[in-house]
Design a protein around this motif. Structure first.
Motif, PDB file in Angstrom:
ATOM      1  N   LYS A 172       0.876  -1.225  -0.235  1.00  0.00           N
ATOM      2  CA  LYS A 172      -0.076   0.161   0.059  1.00  0.00           C
ATOM      3  C   LYS A 172       0.791   1.258  -0.076  1.00  0.00           C
ATOM      4  CE  LYS A 172      -3.680   2.278   2.356  1.00  0.00           C
ATOM      5  NZ  LYS A 172      -4.707   2.292   3.644  1.00  0.00           N
ATOM      6  N   ALA A 173       1.870   1.078   0.828  1.00  0.00           N
ATOM      7  CA  ALA A 173       2.914   2.306   0.742  1.00  0.00           C
ATOM      8  C   ALA A 173       3.389   2.861  -0.414  1.00  0.00           C
ATOM      9  CB  ALA A 173       3.985   1.949   1.965  1.00  0.00           C
ATOM     10  N   ILE A 174       3.645   1.623  -1.287  1.00  0.00           N
ATOM     11  CA  ILE A 174       4.201   1.971  -2.621  1.00  0.00           C
ATOM     12  C   ILE A 174       3.079   2.200  -3.892  1.00  0.00           C
ATOM     13  CG2 ILE A 174       6.292   0.803  -1.915  1.00  0.00           C
ATOM     14  CD1 ILE A 174       5.401  -1.604  -3.674  1.00  0.00           C
ATOM     15  N   GLY A 175       2.097   2.135  -3.340  1.00  0.00           N
ATOM     16  CA  GLY A 175       0.891   2.407  -4.157  1.00  0.00           C
ATOM     17  C   GLY A 175       0.400   1.403  -5.062  1.00  0.00           C
ATOM     18  N   VAL A 176       0.509  -0.025  -4.575  1.00  0.00           N
ATOM     19  CA  VAL A 176       0.075  -0.937  -5.251  1.00  0.00           C
ATOM     20  C   VAL A 176      -1.029  -1.640  -4.806  1.00  0.00           C
ATOM     21  CG1 VAL A 176       0.986  -3.358  -6.153  1.00  0.00           C
ATOM     22  CG2 VAL A 176       2.521  -1.397  -6.299  1.00  0.00           C
ATOM     23  N   SER A 177      -2.123  -1.887  -5.705  1.00  0.00           N
ATOM     24  CA  SER A 177      -3.303  -2.808  -5.351  1.00  0.00           C
ATOM     25  C   SER A 177      -3.693  -3.501  -6.499  1.00  0.00           C
ATOM     26  CB  SER A 177      -4.302  -1.776  -4.808  1.00  0.00           C
ATOM     27  OG  SER A 177      -5.618  -2.569  -4.659  1.00  0.00           O
ATOM     28  N   GLN A 178      -3.555  -4.989  -6.348  1.00  0.00           N
ATOM     29  CA  GLN A 178      -3.704  -5.631  -7.430  1.00  0.00           C
ATOM     30  C   GLN A 178      -4.209  -7.064  -7.257  1.00  0.00           C
ATOM     31  OE1 GLN A 178       0.089  -5.231  -9.442  1.00  0.00           O
ATOM     32  NE2 GLN A 178       0.767  -7.071  -8.602  1.00  0.00           N
ATOM     33  N   ALA A 179      -4.412  -7.995  -8.105  1.00  0.00           N
ATOM     34  CA  ALA A 179      -5.175  -9.266  -7.910  1.00  0.00           C
ATOM     35  C   ALA A 179      -3.780 -10.031  -7.603  1.00  0.00           C
ATOM     36  CB  ALA A 179      -5.733  -9.633  -8.903  1.00  0.00           C
ATOM     37  N   THR A 180      -3.217  -9.812  -6.609  1.00  0.00           N
ATOM     38  CA  THR A 180      -2.104 -10.781  -6.218  1.00  0.00           C
ATOM     39  C   THR A 180      -2.343 -11.461  -4.794  1.00  0.00           C
ATOM     40  OG1 THR A 180      -0.484  -9.501  -7.278  1.00  0.00           O
ATOM     41  CG2 THR A 180       0.148 -10.859  -5.897  1.00  0.00           C
ATOM     42  N   SER A 181      -2.086 -12.487  -4.398  1.00  0.00           N
ATOM     43  CA  SER A 181      -2.302 -13.083  -3.023  1.00  0.00           C
ATOM     44  C   SER A 181      -1.143 -13.892  -2.703  1.00  0.00           C
ATOM     45  CB  SER A 181      -3.621 -14.064  -3.296  1.00  0.00           C
ATOM     46  OG  SER A 181      -4.698 -13.361  -3.478  1.00  0.00           O
ATOM     47  N   PHE A 182      -1.070 -14.075  -1.472  1.00  0.00           N
ATOM     48  CA  PHE A 182       0.054 -14.816  -0.689  1.00  0.00           C
ATOM     49  C   PHE A 182      -0.488 -15.752   0.378  1.00  0.00           C
ATOM     50  CE2 PHE A 182       0.983 -10.281  -1.719  1.00  0.00           C
ATOM     51  CZ  PHE A 182       2.123 -10.256  -2.468  1.00  0.00           C
ATOM     52  N   VAL A 200      -2.082 -18.301   7.020  1.00  0.00           N
ATOM     53  CA  VAL A 200      -2.956 -17.360   6.385  1.00  0.00           C
ATOM     54  C   VAL A 200      -2.833 -16.974   4.840  1.00  0.00           C
ATOM     55  CG1 VAL A 200      -2.941 -16.029   8.746  1.00  0.00           C
ATOM     56  CG2 VAL A 200      -1.460 -15.254   6.949  1.00  0.00           C
ATOM     57  N   VAL A 201      -3.929 -16.507   4.359  1.00  0.00           N
ATOM     58  CA  VAL A 201      -3.707 -15.889   2.988  1.00  0.00           C
ATOM     59  C   VAL A 201      -3.946 -14.178   2.967  1.00  0.00           C
ATOM     60  CG1 VAL A 201      -6.072 -16.487   2.613  1.00  0.00           C
ATOM     61  CG2 VAL A 201      -4.669 -15.995   0.743  1.00  0.00           C
ATOM     62  N   ALA A 202      -3.297 -13.573   2.391  1.00  0.00           N
ATOM     63  CA  ALA A 202      -3.278 -12.285   2.048  1.00  0.00           C
ATOM     64  C   ALA A 202      -3.676 -11.889   0.792  1.00  0.00           C
ATOM     65  CB  ALA A 202      -1.816 -11.532   2.512  1.00  0.00           C
ATOM     66  N   ASP A 203      -4.836 -11.172   0.757  1.00  0.00           N
ATOM     67  CA  ASP A 203      -5.332 -10.654  -0.615  1.00  0.00           C
ATOM     68  C   ASP A 203      -4.970  -9.434  -0.778  1.00  0.00           C
ATOM     69  OD1 ASP A 203      -7.085  -9.800  -2.719  1.00  0.00           O
ATOM     70  OD2 ASP A 203      -8.275 -11.450  -2.241  1.00  0.00           O
ATOM     71  N   LEU A 204      -4.072  -9.111  -1.675  1.00  0.00           N
ATOM     72  CA  LEU A 204      -3.590  -7.763  -1.955  1.00  0.00           C
ATOM     73  C   LEU A 204      -4.750  -6.675  -2.268  1.00  0.00           C
ATOM     74  CD1 LEU A 204      -1.120  -5.594  -2.092  1.00  0.00           C
ATOM     75  CD2 LEU A 204      -0.577  -6.566  -4.077  1.00  0.00           C
ATOM     76  N   LEU A 205      -5.558  -7.156  -3.285  1.00  0.00           N
ATOM     77  CA  LEU A 205      -6.697  -6.317  -3.959  1.00  0.00           C
ATOM     78  C   LEU A 205      -7.656  -6.017  -2.686  1.00  0.00           C
ATOM     79  CD1 LEU A 205      -7.636  -5.080  -6.524  1.00  0.00           C
ATOM     80  CD2 LEU A 205      -8.915  -7.220  -6.867  1.00  0.00           C
ATOM     81  N   ALA A 206      -8.138  -6.985  -2.263  1.00  0.00           N
ATOM     82  CA  ALA A 206      -9.163  -6.950  -1.130  1.00  0.00           C
ATOM     83  C   ALA A 206      -8.572  -6.162   0.140  1.00  0.00           C
ATOM     84  CB  ALA A 206      -9.858  -8.137  -0.616  1.00  0.00           C
ATOM     85  N   GLY A 207      -7.274  -6.315   0.189  1.00  0.00           N
ATOM     86  CA  GLY A 207      -6.798  -5.686   1.553  1.00  0.00           C
ATOM     87  C   GLY A 207      -6.990  -6.629   2.963  1.00  0.00           C
ATOM     88  N   THR A 208      -7.150  -8.028   2.718  1.00  0.00           N
ATOM     89  CA  THR A 208      -7.503  -8.623   3.958  1.00  0.00           C
ATOM     90  C   THR A 208      -6.665  -9.947   4.126  1.00  0.00           C
ATOM     91  OG1 THR A 208      -8.686 -10.022   2.363  1.00  0.00           O
ATOM     92  CG2 THR A 208      -9.858  -8.511   3.233  1.00  0.00           C
ATOM     93  N   VAL A 209      -6.605 -10.332   5.192  1.00  0.00           N
ATOM     94  CA  VAL A 209      -5.828 -11.730   5.851  1.00  0.00           C
ATOM     95  C   VAL A 209      -6.661 -12.419   6.557  1.00  0.00           C
ATOM     96  CG1 VAL A 209      -3.881 -12.184   7.278  1.00  0.00           C
ATOM     97  CG2 VAL A 209      -3.913 -10.107   6.096  1.00  0.00           C
ATOM     98  N   THR A 210      -6.706 -13.768   5.876  1.00  0.00           N
ATOM     99  CA  THR A 210      -7.510 -14.826   6.498  1.00  0.00           C
ATOM    100  C   THR A 210      -7.027 -16.031   6.833  1.00  0.00           C
ATOM    101  OG1 THR A 210      -9.323 -13.909   4.834  1.00  0.00           O
ATOM    102  CG2 THR A 210      -9.735 -16.011   5.753  1.00  0.00           C
ATOM    103  N   ASN A 211      -7.488 -16.558   7.954  1.00  0.00           N
ATOM    104  CA  ASN A 211      -6.643 -17.662   8.405  1.00  0.00           C
ATOM    105  C   ASN A 211      -7.190 -18.946   7.680  1.00  0.00           C
ATOM    106  OD1 ASN A 211      -6.711 -20.262  10.657  1.00  0.00           O
ATOM    107  ND2 ASN A 211      -5.216 -18.772  11.150  1.00  0.00           N
ATOM    108  N   LEU A 212      -6.032 -19.727   7.304  1.00  0.00           N
ATOM    109  CA  LEU A 212      -6.472 -21.006   6.794  1.00  0.00           C
ATOM    110  C   LEU A 212      -6.605 -22.243   7.457  1.00  0.00           C
ATOM    111  CD1 LEU A 212      -4.580 -20.238   3.534  1.00  0.00           C
ATOM    112  CD2 LEU A 212      -6.865 -20.017   3.667  1.00  0.00           C
TER     113      LEU A 212
END
Length: 241
Positions: A101-111, A128-140
């Motif tokens: 977010k600090a470098i201005g990136v929001s796209q369909a990439t997940s981790f 966990v899975v981090a969704d860059l576009l949604a800005g969410t972190v979800t436990n797996l």
């Protein structure tokens, strides 16, 4: 696209990822309808990372950030943000999203981000899975359960695990095909390694014979994380062609 697999067994966590980088771009031919073309750009893309404090990070989805591979951004994040910090997986995921977010990136990439969290003088697995576009972190991973999760090009492997049936020419169900569950609860650490690599290699081999874009390929990188170690089981190396 990509395929990443994370398996959590009692003995430890296994993370695996393929290495293919696919470029998609528009192609316009006079007299023909506009369309897109996807080509394999590289089979040496880095999609799996191991931080100094034994946190694993794998990435799938959009693999480019500002015209360059996402691996460079993840590596910079690890060096700049985690060098002197001992963050558990959830906090690592939050910090990673904040970094993008600090470098201005929001796209369909997940981790997928996995490792151990200190709790009451013990270490608890956390995936966990981090969704860059949604800005969410979800436990797996459910507490005290073994299992697996995968992301990216999952259609081929998912078909192997889903219940299926025979259909007639009209699409009516003729009869079920026997289906057998994978006993994740009995997986050893070696089983977890074998399963994760099987998932990716099966996808690569199946795509070879299908009329589709071959978006998963190249070497399979694998890491294993236990309460006291984090190590590469398989890692592609730089070499002279």
């Amino acid at each position: 696209m990509s395929l990443v697999v994370t398996v959590y067994a009692r003995e430890g966590i296994v993370m695996a990822a393929d290495s293919r980088l696919t470029l998609t771009f528009p192609r316009n031919i006079p007299g023909a309808a506009p369309h897109t073309v996807s080509v394999t750009s590289s089979d040496s893309a880095r999609k799996l990372f191991l931080t100094p404090n034994r946190i694993g990070i794998s990435t799938y989805g959009n693999a480019a950030v500002n015209g360059a591979p996402v691996a460079g951004v993840v590596e910079s994040f690890v060096i700049e943000q985690l060098k002197d910090k001992d963050l558990p997986p959830k906090e690592t995921a939050d910090a990673l999203l904040a970094y993008f977010k600090a470098i201005g990136v929001s796209q369909a990439t997940s981790f997928h981000i996995a490792g151990y969290r200190p709790t009451d003088q013990t270490l608890t697995q956390e995936v966990v899975v981090a969704d860059l576009l949604a800005g969410t972190v979800t436990n797996l991973n459910p507490p005290n359960q073994q299992g697996a999760n995968w992301g990216g090009e999952i259609d081929i492997f998912q078909r192997l695990l889903n219940s299926v049936a025979l259909l007639d020419a009209q699409g009516n169900v003729v009869g079920p095909i026997p289906s057998f569950e994978v006993p994740f609860q009995f997986f050893t650490l070696q089983d977890a390694i074998d399963f994760s690599t099987f998932a990716i290699r099966t996808t690569i081999d199946t795509m070879r014979f299908q009329g589709r874009e071959r978006t998963v390929g190249g070497p399979v990188d694998v890491i294993v994380i236990t309460p006291d170690t984090g190590e590469w089981i398989s890692r592609k190396q730089l070499a002279v062609a």
